[in-house]
Design a protein around this motif. Structure first.
Motif, PDB file in Angstrom:
ATOM      1  N   HIS A  52       6.908  -4.115   0.017  1.00 16.67           N
ATOM      2  CA  HIS A  52       5.506  -4.382  -0.325  1.00 16.67           C
ATOM      3  C   HIS A  52       5.270  -4.317  -1.829  1.00 16.67           C
ATOM      4  O   HIS A  52       4.451  -5.092  -2.359  1.00 16.67           O
ATOM      5  CB  HIS A  52       4.582  -3.412   0.413  1.00 16.67           C
ATOM      6  CG  HIS A  52       4.476  -3.703   1.867  1.00 16.67           C
ATOM      7  ND1 HIS A  52       3.854  -4.830   2.355  1.00 16.67           N
ATOM      8  CD2 HIS A  52       4.946  -3.034   2.951  1.00 16.67           C
ATOM      9  CE1 HIS A  52       3.928  -4.834   3.676  1.00 16.67           C
ATOM     10  NE2 HIS A  52       4.594  -3.761   4.063  1.00 16.67           N
ATOM     11  N   GLU A  53       5.980  -3.438  -2.507  1.00 18.79           N
ATOM     12  CA  GLU A  53       5.838  -3.380  -3.966  1.00 18.79           C
ATOM     13  C   GLU A  53       6.247  -4.708  -4.594  1.00 18.79           C
ATOM     14  O   GLU A  53       5.556  -5.236  -5.471  1.00 18.79           O
ATOM     15  CB  GLU A  53       6.690  -2.251  -4.536  1.00 18.79           C
ATOM     16  CG  GLU A  53       6.619  -2.191  -6.051  1.00 18.79           C
ATOM     17  CD  GLU A  53       7.614  -1.240  -6.669  1.00 18.79           C
ATOM     18  OE1 GLU A  53       7.399  -0.870  -7.826  1.00 18.79           O
ATOM     19  OE2 GLU A  53       8.619  -0.887  -6.010  1.00 18.79           O
ATOM     20  N   ASP A  57       4.122  -7.656  -6.695  1.00 21.38           N
ATOM     21  CA  ASP A  57       4.476  -8.290  -7.967  1.00 21.38           C
ATOM     22  C   ASP A  57       4.485  -9.807  -7.848  1.00 21.38           C
ATOM     23  O   ASP A  57       4.059 -10.509  -8.771  1.00 21.38           O
ATOM     24  CB  ASP A  57       5.834  -7.785  -8.450  1.00 21.38           C
ATOM     25  CG  ASP A  57       5.766  -6.354  -8.968  1.00 21.38           C
ATOM     26  OD1 ASP A  57       4.688  -5.926  -9.428  1.00 21.38           O
ATOM     27  OD2 ASP A  57       6.804  -5.670  -8.916  1.00 21.38           O
ATOM     28  N   ALA A  58       4.947 -10.318  -6.724  1.00 22.01           N
ATOM     29  CA  ALA A  58       4.936 -11.772  -6.519  1.00 22.01           C
ATOM     30  C   ALA A  58       3.502 -12.304  -6.564  1.00 22.01           C
ATOM     31  O   ALA A  58       3.221 -13.312  -7.220  1.00 22.01           O
ATOM     32  CB  ALA A  58       5.597 -12.131  -5.193  1.00 22.01           C
ATOM     33  N   TYR A  59       2.597 -11.620  -5.874  1.00 21.32           N
ATOM     34  CA  TYR A  59       1.191 -12.039  -5.910  1.00 21.32           C
ATOM     35  C   TYR A  59       0.612 -11.918  -7.315  1.00 21.32           C
ATOM     36  O   TYR A  59      -0.127 -12.790  -7.782  1.00 21.32           O
ATOM     37  CB  TYR A  59       0.338 -11.211  -4.945  1.00 21.32           C
ATOM     38  CG  TYR A  59       0.428 -11.670  -3.508  1.00 21.32           C
ATOM     39  CD1 TYR A  59      -0.035 -12.923  -3.129  1.00 21.32           C
ATOM     40  CD2 TYR A  59       0.977 -10.847  -2.530  1.00 21.32           C
ATOM     41  CE1 TYR A  59       0.053 -13.347  -1.817  1.00 21.32           C
ATOM     42  CE2 TYR A  59       1.065 -11.257  -1.211  1.00 21.32           C
ATOM     43  CZ  TYR A  59       0.596 -12.510  -0.857  1.00 21.32           C
ATOM     44  OH  TYR A  59       0.679 -12.939   0.436  1.00 21.32           O
ATOM     45  N   ALA A  70      -3.648  -5.389  -2.375  1.00 17.22           N
ATOM     46  CA  ALA A  70      -3.491  -5.143  -0.934  1.00 17.22           C
ATOM     47  C   ALA A  70      -2.046  -4.774  -0.600  1.00 17.22           C
ATOM     48  O   ALA A  70      -1.796  -3.827   0.170  1.00 17.22           O
ATOM     49  CB  ALA A  70      -3.927  -6.370  -0.136  1.00 17.22           C
ATOM     50  N   GLN A  71      -1.090  -5.488  -1.178  1.00 19.16           N
ATOM     51  CA  GLN A  71       0.321  -5.191  -0.920  1.00 19.16           C
ATOM     52  C   GLN A  71       0.721  -3.835  -1.513  1.00 19.16           C
ATOM     53  O   GLN A  71       1.440  -3.061  -0.876  1.00 19.16           O
ATOM     54  CB  GLN A  71       1.221  -6.292  -1.480  1.00 19.16           C
ATOM     55  CG  GLN A  71       1.183  -7.574  -0.709  1.00 19.16           C
ATOM     56  CD  GLN A  71       1.700  -7.414   0.708  1.00 19.16           C
ATOM     57  OE1 GLN A  71       2.693  -6.736   0.961  1.00 19.16           O
ATOM     58  NE2 GLN A  71       1.026  -8.045   1.654  1.00 19.16           N
ATOM     59  N   MET A  72       0.233  -3.539  -2.717  1.00 19.66           N
ATOM     60  CA  MET A  72       0.566  -2.261  -3.343  1.00 19.66           C
ATOM     61  C   MET A  72      -0.072  -1.113  -2.577  1.00 19.66           C
ATOM     62  O   MET A  72       0.510  -0.036  -2.454  1.00 19.66           O
ATOM     63  CB  MET A  72       0.125  -2.261  -4.806  1.00 19.66           C
ATOM     64  CG  MET A  72       0.813  -1.224  -5.646  1.00 19.66           C
ATOM     65  SD  MET A  72       2.602  -1.432  -5.808  1.00 19.66           S
ATOM     66  CE  MET A  72       2.701  -2.734  -7.005  1.00 19.66           C
ATOM     67  N   ASP A  73      -1.262  -1.363  -2.036  1.00 18.26           N
ATOM     68  CA  ASP A  73      -1.932  -0.351  -1.212  1.00 18.26           C
ATOM     69  C   ASP A  73      -1.101  -0.061   0.040  1.00 18.26           C
ATOM     70  O   ASP A  73      -0.954   1.098   0.440  1.00 18.26           O
ATOM     71  CB  ASP A  73      -3.337  -0.823  -0.840  1.00 18.26           C
ATOM     72  CG  ASP A  73      -4.192   0.279  -0.261  1.00 18.26           C
ATOM     73  OD1 ASP A  73      -4.186   1.397  -0.815  1.00 18.26           O
ATOM     74  OD2 ASP A  73      -4.860   0.032   0.763  1.00 18.26           O
ATOM     75  N   ARG A  92       1.131   2.217 -10.413  1.00 17.69           N
ATOM     76  CA  ARG A  92       0.972   0.757 -10.508  1.00 17.69           C
ATOM     77  C   ARG A  92      -0.278   0.292  -9.761  1.00 17.69           C
ATOM     78  O   ARG A  92      -0.994  -0.590 -10.231  1.00 17.69           O
ATOM     79  CB  ARG A  92       2.227   0.057  -9.965  1.00 17.69           C
ATOM     80  CG  ARG A  92       2.182  -1.447 -10.067  1.00 17.69           C
ATOM     81  CD  ARG A  92       2.301  -1.928 -11.493  1.00 17.69           C
ATOM     82  NE  ARG A  92       2.365  -3.380 -11.505  1.00 17.69           N
ATOM     83  CZ  ARG A  92       1.582  -4.151 -12.239  1.00 17.69           C
ATOM     84  NH1 ARG A  92       0.713  -3.625 -13.064  1.00 17.69           N
ATOM     85  NH2 ARG A  92       1.690  -5.459 -12.180  1.00 17.69           N
ATOM     86  N   LEU A  93      -0.550   0.896  -8.607  1.00 21.45           N
ATOM     87  CA  LEU A  93      -1.755   0.549  -7.866  1.00 21.45           C
ATOM     88  C   LEU A  93      -2.998   0.857  -8.699  1.00 21.45           C
ATOM     89  O   LEU A  93      -3.930   0.040  -8.757  1.00 21.45           O
ATOM     90  CB  LEU A  93      -1.803   1.293  -6.525  1.00 21.45           C
ATOM     91  CG  LEU A  93      -3.064   1.079  -5.683  1.00 21.45           C
ATOM     92  CD1 LEU A  93      -3.257  -0.394  -5.332  1.00 21.45           C
ATOM     93  CD2 LEU A  93      -2.998   1.927  -4.416  1.00 21.45           C
TER      94      LEU A  93
END
Length: 105
Positions: A52-53, A57-59, A70-73, A92-93
């Motif tokens: 997810h991390e 980064d991709a997003y 959302a992915q970092m969460d 990072r979040l």
């Protein structure tokens, strides 16, 4: 690079794929495709926090801050025995949320 990484994925060697792809990040650090591929390798390893991390980064590098958050969460919510990774991801979040606040206020 995707074509070179594909046989590694098919051979179910995610550690080799991660090593191979990360070697390119110093040259292509803002290319979302690399982060998606690294996320795929972490998924094969069933390391969903790092999956997810890397999706975050991709997003982020696709200028999609909301989905990056959302992915970092999701990454933060996955408990990890690795305190360093957990702390880094939480930090990072917070950075992503601050950036979102600055852009929307």
């Amino acid at each position: 690079v995707q074509t070179c990484a594909l046989p590694i994925f098919e051979a179910k060697k995610p550690d080799k794929a991660i090593e191979f792809l990360k070697s390119y990040l110093s040259f292509y650090s803002e290319d979302p495709v690399f982060y998606e591929l690294i996320a795929r390798a972490y998924s094969q390893k069933e390391d969903f926090q790092l999956e997810h991390e890397n999706l975050a980064d991709a997003y982020y590098f696709r200028y999609d801050l909301r989905n990056a958050i959302a992915q970092m969460d999701l990454a933060v919510k996955i408990n990890s025995d690795n305190f360093y990774n957990q702390s880094r991801i939480e930090h990072r979040l917070k950075q992503l949320k601050r950036e979102d606040d600055l852009m929307n206020n």
